[in-house]
Enzyme design. Structure first.
Site, PDB file in Angstrom:
ATOM      1  N   LYS A  13       0.828  -1.207   0.000  1.00  0.00           N
ATOM      2  CA  LYS A  13       0.000   0.000   0.000  1.00  0.00           C
ATOM      3  C   LYS A  13       0.860   1.254   0.000  1.00  0.00           C
ATOM      4  O   LYS A  13       0.586   2.210  -0.718  1.00  0.00           O
ATOM      5  CB  LYS A  13      -0.928   0.046   1.228  1.00  0.00           C
ATOM      6  CG  LYS A  13      -1.883  -1.109   1.351  1.00  0.00           C
ATOM      7  CD  LYS A  13      -2.797  -0.958   2.558  1.00  0.00           C
ATOM      8  CE  LYS A  13      -2.109  -0.975   3.910  1.00  0.00           C
ATOM      9  NZ  LYS A  13      -1.490  -2.241   4.282  1.00  0.00           N
ATOM     10  N   ARG A  87      -8.995   1.066   9.143  1.00  0.00           N
ATOM     11  CA  ARG A  87      -8.410  -0.251   9.395  1.00  0.00           C
ATOM     12  C   ARG A  87      -9.379  -1.154  10.154  1.00  0.00           C
ATOM     13  O   ARG A  87      -9.022  -2.253  10.540  1.00  0.00           O
ATOM     14  CB  ARG A  87      -7.133  -0.082  10.210  1.00  0.00           C
ATOM     15  CG  ARG A  87      -5.919  -0.729   9.568  1.00  0.00           C
ATOM     16  CD  ARG A  87      -4.701  -0.276  10.339  1.00  0.00           C
ATOM     17  NE  ARG A  87      -3.529  -1.024  10.039  1.00  0.00           N
ATOM     18  CZ  ARG A  87      -2.470  -0.524   9.411  1.00  0.00           C
ATOM     19  NH1 ARG A  87      -2.471   0.709   8.960  1.00  0.00           N
ATOM     20  NH2 ARG A  87      -1.401  -1.255   9.250  1.00  0.00           N
ATOM     21  N   ARG A 126      12.165  -5.649   4.636  1.00  0.00           N
ATOM     22  CA  ARG A 126      11.920  -4.235   4.315  1.00  0.00           C
ATOM     23  C   ARG A 126      12.923  -3.308   5.003  1.00  0.00           C
ATOM     24  O   ARG A 126      13.242  -3.474   6.182  1.00  0.00           O
ATOM     25  CB  ARG A 126      10.497  -3.913   4.784  1.00  0.00           C
ATOM     26  CG  ARG A 126      10.012  -2.565   4.416  1.00  0.00           C
ATOM     27  CD  ARG A 126       8.527  -2.570   4.350  1.00  0.00           C
ATOM     28  NE  ARG A 126       7.920  -2.484   5.678  1.00  0.00           N
ATOM     29  CZ  ARG A 126       6.633  -2.187   5.856  1.00  0.00           C
ATOM     30  NH1 ARG A 126       5.843  -1.987   4.831  1.00  0.00           N
ATOM     31  NH2 ARG A 126       6.134  -2.129   7.072  1.00  0.00           N
ATOM     32  N   ARG A 159      12.078  -1.143  10.467  1.00  0.00           N
ATOM     33  CA  ARG A 159      11.081  -0.693  11.436  1.00  0.00           C
ATOM     34  C   ARG A 159      11.025  -1.660  12.614  1.00  0.00           C
ATOM     35  O   ARG A 159      11.123  -2.866  12.427  1.00  0.00           O
ATOM     36  CB  ARG A 159       9.700  -0.633  10.759  1.00  0.00           C
ATOM     37  CG  ARG A 159       9.366   0.728  10.233  1.00  0.00           C
ATOM     38  CD  ARG A 159       8.142   0.729   9.381  1.00  0.00           C
ATOM     39  NE  ARG A 159       6.961   0.100   9.988  1.00  0.00           N
ATOM     40  CZ  ARG A 159       5.751   0.092   9.408  1.00  0.00           C
ATOM     41  NH1 ARG A 159       5.580   0.668   8.232  1.00  0.00           N
ATOM     42  NH2 ARG A 159       4.732  -0.488  10.001  1.00  0.00           N
ATOM     43  N   ARG A 170       0.704  -8.500  13.817  1.00  0.00           N
ATOM     44  CA  ARG A 170       0.045  -7.543  12.907  1.00  0.00           C
ATOM     45  C   ARG A 170      -0.850  -8.286  11.897  1.00  0.00           C
ATOM     46  O   ARG A 170      -1.931  -7.823  11.564  1.00  0.00           O
ATOM     47  CB  ARG A 170       1.099  -6.698  12.172  1.00  0.00           C
ATOM     48  CG  ARG A 170       1.748  -5.669  13.094  1.00  0.00           C
ATOM     49  CD  ARG A 170       3.044  -5.124  12.526  1.00  0.00           C
ATOM     50  NE  ARG A 170       2.865  -4.387  11.307  1.00  0.00           N
ATOM     51  CZ  ARG A 170       3.822  -4.208  10.389  1.00  0.00           C
ATOM     52  NH1 ARG A 170       5.019  -4.758  10.555  1.00  0.00           N
ATOM     53  NH2 ARG A 170       3.590  -3.500   9.324  1.00  0.00           N
TER      54      ARG A 170
HETATM   55  P1  AMP Z   1       1.595   0.816   8.921  1.00  0.00           P
HETATM   56  O1  AMP Z   1       2.723   1.766   8.681  1.00  0.00           O
HETATM   57  O2  AMP Z   1       0.393   1.108   8.068  1.00  0.00           O
HETATM   58  O3  AMP Z   1       2.024  -0.635   8.836  1.00  0.00           O
HETATM   59  O4  AMP Z   1       1.111   1.055  10.425  1.00  0.00           O
HETATM   60  C1  AMP Z   1       1.988   0.832  11.518  1.00  0.00           C
HETATM   61  C2  AMP Z   1       1.226   0.777  12.825  1.00  0.00           C
HETATM   62  O5  AMP Z   1       0.543   2.015  13.043  1.00  0.00           O
HETATM   63  C3  AMP Z   1       0.129  -0.271  12.899  1.00  0.00           C
HETATM   64  O6  AMP Z   1       0.617  -1.550  13.235  1.00  0.00           O
HETATM   65  C4  AMP Z   1      -0.768   0.307  14.019  1.00  0.00           C
HETATM   66  O7  AMP Z   1      -0.166   0.132  15.285  1.00  0.00           O
HETATM   67  C5  AMP Z   1      -0.705   1.794  13.694  1.00  0.00           C
HETATM   68  N1  AMP Z   1      -1.786   2.181  12.760  1.00  0.00           N
HETATM   69  C6  AMP Z   1      -1.657   2.572  11.453  1.00  0.00           C
HETATM   70  N2  AMP Z   1      -2.849   2.868  10.919  1.00  0.00           N
HETATM   71  C7  AMP Z   1      -3.775   2.670  11.899  1.00  0.00           C
HETATM   72  C8  AMP Z   1      -5.195   2.788  11.983  1.00  0.00           C
HETATM   73  N3  AMP Z   1      -5.938   3.173  10.926  1.00  0.00           N
HETATM   74  N4  AMP Z   1      -5.795   2.490  13.156  1.00  0.00           N
HETATM   75  C9  AMP Z   1      -5.088   2.118  14.219  1.00  0.00           C
HETATM   76  N5  AMP Z   1      -3.755   1.966  14.231  1.00  0.00           N
HETATM   77  C10 AMP Z   1      -3.088   2.234  13.078  1.00  0.00           C
END
Ligand code: AMP
Length: 215
Positions: A13, A87, A126, A159, A170
């Site tokens: 994404k 999400r 990554r 990360r 996750r």
């Molecule tokens: P990402 O970079 O999209 O993989 O997001 C990393 C982390 O941010 C996720 O594992 C969640 O802890 C938090 N996060 C990102 N987007 C959301 C969301 N829409 N709702 C809740 N937590 C989020």
């Protein structure tokens, strides 16, 4: 144009969304990036979010909904691509309320999917640039010089939540909380499904055809 990209962690994404938003001249609103910036800046929301993110859990809805509403309003005129929000179904309903309140609509909702084995490989390898946020992969798209971003020379890092134990959690959270979004969106006119298991440029081509209606 306003777009939602959703799908499991590691499906691409962020990579595909930033390229598409740049090409369309719209804002790339990546919820994870917004949260990581808030954590670095030690804002109240960032401090509230950090523990959840480190554990691979979703940050509470009220925290993310308030943060994204400000960004959407700031970028509504130019158009936006949402990546990582909503999400779960509660967030999708909050988004619908927000859009109705501000007379906005989503043109394309794209569900990206790939087999779990691909997701694990992509997440484990990554690497991200600390300075510009550009993504690399140890095996599939390695930087020219180890540890160094090709674009800006910044330092590459893994990360904290791309460790194998956190990744497993996750993916579990995705299956339990985010996958039900498919039922929420799949009967809407704006819905498209994209097989994101292929090579990066091919997936991008398919994504672009979806949003431009070409091909
Ligand atoms: P990402 O970079 O999209 O993989 O997001 C990393 C982390 O941010 C996720 O594992 C969640 O802890 C938090 N996060 C990102 N987007 C959301 C969301 N829409 N709702 C809740 N937590 C989020």
């Amino acid at each position: 144009m306003n777009i939602i990209l959703f799908g499991p962690p590691g499906v691409g994404k962020g990579t595909q969304g930033s390229r598409l938003a740049e090409e369309l001249g719209i804002s790339h609103l990546a919820m994870g990036d917004i949260l990581r910036a808030a954590v670095r800046a030690e804002t109240e929301a960032g401090l509230a979010a950090k523990g959840y993110m480190d554990a691979g859990k979703l940050v509470p809805d009220e925290v993310v909904v308030a943060m994204i509403e400000d960004k959407i309003l700031a970028d509504a005129a130019a158009g936006f691509l949402l990546d990582g929000f909503p999400r779960n179904v509660v967030q999708a309903q909050a988004l619908d309320g927000m859009l109705a309140k501000h007379a906005l609509k989503i043109d394309h909702t794209v569900f990206m999917d790939a087999p779990e084995e691909n997701l694990l490989n992509r997440l484990c390898g990554r690497l991200i640039c600390r300075a510009c946020g550009f993504g690399f992969h140890r095996q599939y798209s390695p930087p020219l010089k180890t540890g160094c971003c090709d674009r800006c020379g910044g330092e590459l890092y893994q990360r904290d939540d791309d460790r194998e134990d956190v990744i497993a959690h996750r993916l579990h959270v995705y299956r339990e909380q985010t996958a039900p979004l498919l039922d929420y969106y799949q009967h809407q006119d704006s819905f498209h499904q994209l097989d994101a298991s292929g090579e990066m440029d091919a997936v991008y081509g398919a994504l672009k055809r979806i949003v431009t209606g070409e091909g």
